[in-house]
Write a protein that holds these residues in place. Sequence first.
Motif, short mmCIF file in Angstrom:
data_model
loop_
_atom_site.label_atom_id
_atom_site.label_comp_id
_atom_site.label_asym_id
_atom_site.label_seq_id
_atom_site.Cartn_x
_atom_site.Cartn_y
_atom_site.Cartn_z
N ARG A 181 -29.69 3.64 -19.28
CA ARG A 181 -29.19 4.77 -18.50
C ARG A 181 -29.42 6.12 -19.17
O ARG A 181 -28.88 7.12 -18.72
CB ARG A 181 -27.71 4.55 -18.17
N ASP A 182 -30.21 6.14 -20.23
CA ASP A 182 -30.48 7.43 -20.87
C ASP A 182 -31.70 8.11 -20.27
O ASP A 182 -32.12 9.16 -20.71
CB ASP A 182 -30.66 7.25 -22.39
N VAL A 205 -21.33 -1.61 -16.60
CA VAL A 205 -21.74 -2.82 -15.91
C VAL A 205 -20.70 -3.92 -16.10
O VAL A 205 -20.37 -4.28 -17.23
CB VAL A 205 -23.13 -3.27 -16.41
N ASP A 227 -20.57 5.19 -30.37
CA ASP A 227 -21.56 5.58 -29.36
C ASP A 227 -21.69 7.11 -29.43
O ASP A 227 -20.69 7.80 -29.43
CB ASP A 227 -21.08 5.14 -27.97
N ASN A 252 -22.49 9.07 -27.23
CA ASN A 252 -22.04 9.65 -25.97
C ASN A 252 -20.96 8.73 -25.38
O ASN A 252 -21.16 8.09 -24.36
CB ASN A 252 -23.25 9.76 -25.03
N1 APR Z 1 -26.47 4.20 -31.24
C1 APR Z 1 -25.41 3.83 -30.45
N2 APR Z 1 -25.37 4.03 -29.13
C2 APR Z 1 -26.42 4.67 -28.56
C3 APR Z 1 -27.54 5.09 -29.29
C4 APR Z 1 -27.55 4.84 -30.70
N3 APR Z 1 -28.57 5.20 -31.50
N4 APR Z 1 -28.42 5.68 -28.43
C5 APR Z 1 -27.85 5.62 -27.20
N5 APR Z 1 -26.64 5.02 -27.27
C6 APR Z 1 -25.67 4.72 -26.21
C7 APR Z 1 -25.67 5.66 -25.02
O1 APR Z 1 -24.86 6.81 -25.29
C8 APR Z 1 -25.06 4.78 -23.93
O2 APR Z 1 -23.65 4.89 -23.90
O3 APR Z 1 -25.99 3.46 -25.69
C9 APR Z 1 -25.46 3.36 -24.37
C10 APR Z 1 -26.50 2.72 -23.53
O4 APR Z 1 -26.01 2.53 -22.23
P1 APR Z 1 -26.85 1.73 -21.14
O5 APR Z 1 -28.24 2.22 -21.15
O6 APR Z 1 -26.09 1.78 -19.87
O7 APR Z 1 -26.87 0.24 -21.73
P2 APR Z 1 -25.80 -0.92 -21.58
O8 APR Z 1 -24.41 -0.38 -21.58
O9 APR Z 1 -26.14 -1.94 -22.60
O10 APR Z 1 -26.13 -1.48 -20.15
C11 APR Z 1 -25.45 -2.60 -19.68
O11 APR Z 1 -26.85 -2.77 -17.76
O12 APR Z 1 -29.02 -2.55 -16.98
C12 APR Z 1 -28.02 -3.43 -17.30
O13 APR Z 1 -28.16 -5.68 -17.90
C13 APR Z 1 -28.44 -4.39 -18.38
O14 APR Z 1 -27.27 -5.19 -20.31
C14 APR Z 1 -27.55 -4.03 -19.53
C15 APR Z 1 -26.32 -3.49 -18.84
#
Ligand code: APR
Length: 225
Positions: free
Chosen positions: A21-22, A173, A193, A195
């Motif tokens: 989602r970034d 999710v 995190d 953000n």
């Molecule tokens: N360290 C820690 N966190 C980070 C970093 C970092 N270096 N870079 C980004 N983030 C954080 C972002 O701020 C965000 O809150 O990681 C998070 C990523 O969020 P998503 O992209 O939504 O990933 P996730 O929460 O794992 O998604 C859940 O959604 O698409 C589906 O099945 C897929 O498992 C996935 C689920």
Amino acid sequence: MRISVLTGAGISAESGLKTFRDSNGLWEGHDVMEVASPQGFAQNPELVLDFYNQRRRQLLEVEPNAAHLALASIEKSFDVSIITQNVDDLHERAGSTEVLHLHGELLKVRSTYDENLILDWREDLHLGDFCEHNSQLRPHIVWFGEAVPMIEEAIRKVEISEIIIIVGTSMQVYPAAGLIQYANPESQIYFVDPNPSLTSTDRIKVFSEKATAGVPKVIEEIKSF
Ligand code: APR
């Protein structure tokens, strides 16, 4: 002391794997529903297989980072369960021995005829790659709209943990995002995190930083208990 660690895409970001989602809801340039739903697979199976082939190749080129390694290292002192939404194997390669994959595993495929027929798979997967029942193999990934069979086991782990560490997830999710509701009211929760979607309270301590910086700090704090 029992620790449950709930990880999302953010923990693998510093290894070089993109989060979901970034980048405006696009996943490596694709609409998520196009490549990560049963409908998407029915409409264009070749595109979906190719997409996961690229993800699999990319995974084989990256390495676990300091956050994965730090979480593996605390197994010496604590009873640690990793509950990950990630389909990569970076926790395992870092040395964690108890890893529950809520959303499946990129290095496995399964039969479209029998969902319990699961095979290890490190190569590309193509149309025409069949299981022993002559049915197409598909990625062993939980797509949007599909059941999350590991959630019950994850709930049991969270319920009995004294400490919950959440790393790098947007908490958007479900059912994964709802796991925190099962935490024992006495437990302490840490959230790393840059953000963060949670704010600090008496029970929740938020580290607004990247995983490789924040996770070692959480571990330092836990070790001083
Ligand atoms: N360290 C820690 N966190 C980070 C970093 C970092 N270096 N870079 C980004 N983030 C954080 C972002 O701020 C965000 O809150 O990681 C998070 C990523 O969020 P998503 O992209 O939504 O990933 P996730 O929460 O794992 O998604 C859940 O959604 O698409 C589906 O099945 C897929 O498992 C996935 C689920």
